[in-house]
Scaffold this motif. Sequence first.
Motif, PDB file in Angstrom:
ATOM      1  N   LEU A  38       0.859  -1.176   0.000  1.00 47.53           N
ATOM      2  CA  LEU A  38       0.000   0.000   0.000  1.00 47.53           C
ATOM      3  C   LEU A  38       0.897   1.228   0.000  1.00 47.53           C
ATOM      4  O   LEU A  38       1.669   1.427   0.936  1.00 47.53           O
ATOM      5  CB  LEU A  38      -0.912   0.004   1.226  1.00 47.53           C
ATOM      6  N   ALA A  39       0.804   2.039  -1.041  1.00 40.63           N
ATOM      7  CA  ALA A  39       1.704   3.185  -1.192  1.00 40.63           C
ATOM      8  C   ALA A  39       0.887   4.466  -1.301  1.00 40.63           C
ATOM      9  O   ALA A  39       0.005   4.579  -2.165  1.00 40.63           O
ATOM     10  CB  ALA A  39       2.584   3.006  -2.432  1.00 40.63           C
ATOM     11  N   ASP A  40       1.162   5.410  -0.426  1.00 38.65           N
ATOM     12  CA  ASP A  40       0.413   6.673  -0.377  1.00 38.65           C
ATOM     13  C   ASP A  40       1.293   7.801  -0.907  1.00 38.65           C
ATOM     14  O   ASP A  40       2.163   8.313  -0.199  1.00 38.65           O
ATOM     15  CB  ASP A  40      -0.035   6.954   1.057  1.00 38.65           C
ATOM     16  N   GLU A  41       1.085   8.176  -2.161  1.00 40.06           N
ATOM     17  CA  GLU A  41       1.851   9.249  -2.807  1.00 40.06           C
ATOM     18  C   GLU A  41       3.360   9.070  -2.596  1.00 40.06           C
ATOM     19  O   GLU A  41       4.044  10.012  -2.153  1.00 40.06           O
ATOM     20  CB  GLU A  41       1.411  10.620  -2.263  1.00 40.06           C
ATOM     21  N   PRO A  42       3.942   7.910  -2.899  1.00 41.66           N
ATOM     22  CA  PRO A  42       5.355   7.684  -2.576  1.00 41.66           C
ATOM     23  C   PRO A  42       6.329   8.548  -3.374  1.00 41.66           C
ATOM     24  O   PRO A  42       7.479   8.685  -2.968  1.00 41.66           O
ATOM     25  CB  PRO A  42       5.553   6.197  -2.900  1.00 41.66           C
ATOM     26  N   THR A  43       5.865   9.120  -4.484  1.00 35.31           N
ATOM     27  CA  THR A  43       6.751   9.978  -5.274  1.00 35.31           C
ATOM     28  C   THR A  43       6.408  11.459  -5.116  1.00 35.31           C
ATOM     29  O   THR A  43       6.949  12.303  -5.811  1.00 35.31           O
ATOM     30  CB  THR A  43       6.689   9.604  -6.770  1.00 35.31           C
ATOM     31  N   GLY A  44       5.507  11.768  -4.172  1.00 37.93           N
ATOM     32  CA  GLY A  44       5.019  13.133  -4.029  1.00 37.93           C
ATOM     33  C   GLY A  44       6.081  14.150  -3.640  1.00 37.93           C
ATOM     34  O   GLY A  44       5.959  15.332  -3.968  1.00 37.93           O
ATOM     35  N   ASN A  45       7.123  13.703  -2.929  1.00 39.21           N
ATOM     36  CA  ASN A  45       8.180  14.621  -2.498  1.00 39.21           C
ATOM     37  C   ASN A  45       9.386  14.625  -3.432  1.00 39.21           C
ATOM     38  O   ASN A  45      10.420  15.201  -3.110  1.00 39.21           O
ATOM     39  CB  ASN A  45       8.656  14.248  -1.085  1.00 39.21           C
ATOM     40  N   LEU A  46       9.241  13.964  -4.590  1.00 39.62           N
ATOM     41  CA  LEU A  46      10.374  13.818  -5.495  1.00 39.62           C
ATOM     42  C   LEU A  46      10.129  14.602  -6.785  1.00 39.62           C
ATOM     43  O   LEU A  46       8.987  14.817  -7.186  1.00 39.62           O
ATOM     44  CB  LEU A  46      10.588  12.338  -5.836  1.00 39.62           C
ATOM     45  N   ASP A  47      11.217  15.018  -7.451  1.00 36.42           N
ATOM     46  CA  ASP A  47      11.051  15.656  -8.750  1.00 36.42           C
ATOM     47  C   ASP A  47      10.573  14.610  -9.754  1.00 36.42           C
ATOM     48  O   ASP A  47      10.627  13.398  -9.504  1.00 36.42           O
ATOM     49  CB  ASP A  47      12.353  16.312  -9.206  1.00 36.42           C
ATOM     50  N   GLU A  48      10.098  15.055 -10.901  1.00 40.80           N
ATOM     51  CA  GLU A  48       9.445  14.149 -11.850  1.00 40.80           C
ATOM     52  C   GLU A  48      10.353  13.015 -12.306  1.00 40.80           C
ATOM     53  O   GLU A  48       9.940  11.846 -12.335  1.00 40.80           O
ATOM     54  CB  GLU A  48       8.949  14.933 -13.068  1.00 40.80           C
ATOM     55  N   ALA A  49      11.602  13.349 -12.674  1.00 41.00           N
ATOM     56  CA  ALA A  49      12.515  12.314 -13.171  1.00 41.00           C
ATOM     57  C   ALA A  49      12.816  11.270 -12.098  1.00 41.00           C
ATOM     58  O   ALA A  49      12.799  10.060 -12.360  1.00 41.00           O
ATOM     59  CB  ALA A  49      13.805  12.949 -13.676  1.00 41.00           C
ATOM     60  N   THR A  50      13.082  11.740 -10.870  1.00 40.41           N
ATOM     61  CA  THR A  50      13.369  10.812  -9.769  1.00 40.41           C
ATOM     62  C   THR A  50      12.134   9.998  -9.425  1.00 40.41           C
ATOM     63  O   THR A  50      12.217   8.791  -9.179  1.00 40.41           O
ATOM     64  CB  THR A  50      13.850  11.590  -8.528  1.00 40.41           C
ATOM     65  N   GLY A  51      10.976  10.647  -9.426  1.00 36.07           N
ATOM     66  CA  GLY A  51       9.732   9.944  -9.146  1.00 36.07           C
ATOM     67  C   GLY A  51       9.452   8.849 -10.161  1.00 36.07           C
ATOM     68  O   GLY A  51       9.026   7.745  -9.809  1.00 36.07           O
ATOM     69  N   ASP A  52       9.699   9.136 -11.439  1.00 36.90           N
ATOM     70  CA  ASP A  52       9.510   8.135 -12.485  1.00 36.90           C
ATOM     71  C   ASP A  52      10.443   6.946 -12.274  1.00 36.90           C
ATOM     72  O   ASP A  52      10.040   5.786 -12.447  1.00 36.90           O
ATOM     73  CB  ASP A  52       9.759   8.741 -13.860  1.00 36.90           C
ATOM     74  N   ALA A  53      11.697   7.224 -11.912  1.00 35.62           N
ATOM     75  CA  ALA A  53      12.670   6.151 -11.693  1.00 35.62           C
ATOM     76  C   ALA A  53      12.266   5.285 -10.503  1.00 35.62           C
ATOM     77  O   ALA A  53      12.372   4.054 -10.547  1.00 35.62           O
ATOM     78  CB  ALA A  53      14.066   6.744 -11.485  1.00 35.62           C
ATOM     79  N   VAL A  54      11.795   5.926  -9.441  1.00 39.82           N
ATOM     80  CA  VAL A  54      11.360   5.185  -8.256  1.00 39.82           C
ATOM     81  C   VAL A  54      10.148   4.320  -8.585  1.00 39.82           C
ATOM     82  O   VAL A  54      10.060   3.147  -8.176  1.00 39.82           O
ATOM     83  CB  VAL A  54      11.047   6.157  -7.097  1.00 39.82           C
ATOM     84  N   LEU A  55       9.203   4.860  -9.359  1.00 40.10           N
ATOM     85  CA  LEU A  55       8.022   4.083  -9.733  1.00 40.10           C
ATOM     86  C   LEU A  55       8.400   2.908 -10.629  1.00 40.10           C
ATOM     87  O   LEU A  55       7.836   1.808 -10.508  1.00 40.10           O
ATOM     88  CB  LEU A  55       6.995   4.977 -10.428  1.00 40.10           C
TER      89      LEU A  55
END
Length: 218
Positions: free
Chosen positions: A162-179
């Motif tokens: 269960l993940a609640d906005e796990p990339t919300g604090n990251l910039d777009e490129a980093t968020g995409d990589a994490v996802l």
Amino acid sequence: MLLALKDVSKSYTTSEGPIQVLRGVSLSLDAGENAALTGESGSGKSTLLHIVGGLDTADSGTVHLDGRDIAGMDDQQLAELRRGTVGLVFQQFNLIPSLDVAANLAFQARLAGRHDERWAAMLAERLGLSQLLKRYPEQLSGGQQQRVAIGRTLAARPKIILADEPTGNLDEATGDAVLDLMLGLQAETGAALLMVTHSARLAARFGRRFHLTGGKLA
């Protein structure tokens, strides 16, 4: 079926009277499936996720997780559920500052009695953390801390993440990589994944999508 919600409703009492957050929500998720949960701010996304994870209780309806009705569980049973069956990833990384990366990665798995050195090492490598194991959270970037948080969750081999906005604090490129990493590892482990996101772009990458509006699934 790993997760089944039927007619789940939830309201909160405020100084201005009760606020109905969820109104008869029903959904299901099988092992190996991933789904995005979207909706406007205040639509009940986090509340629904917290109910599934046993962090909050529904006013009515049923929540069956891994074949068990969690409504009848006491606090100890719910804690055991979160240790062994459910993996939680939040927007706030919630790492333990006094532990290095290696110890943070192993923390949840040790609580669940499932620590596996080889699995932990593989996760560290896949998440790009192998050279950072001796560092402490304050020495990491936001993206690195979120990868540690994801690795900590996956190290315990949960049946559902269960993940609640796990990339919300990251910039777009980093968020995409994490996802990318999260979806890849989720598929490899066969876990189910339910992720809250406000981003239609990210939601489009999931196998299924649920949208909350007015406390109901649209």
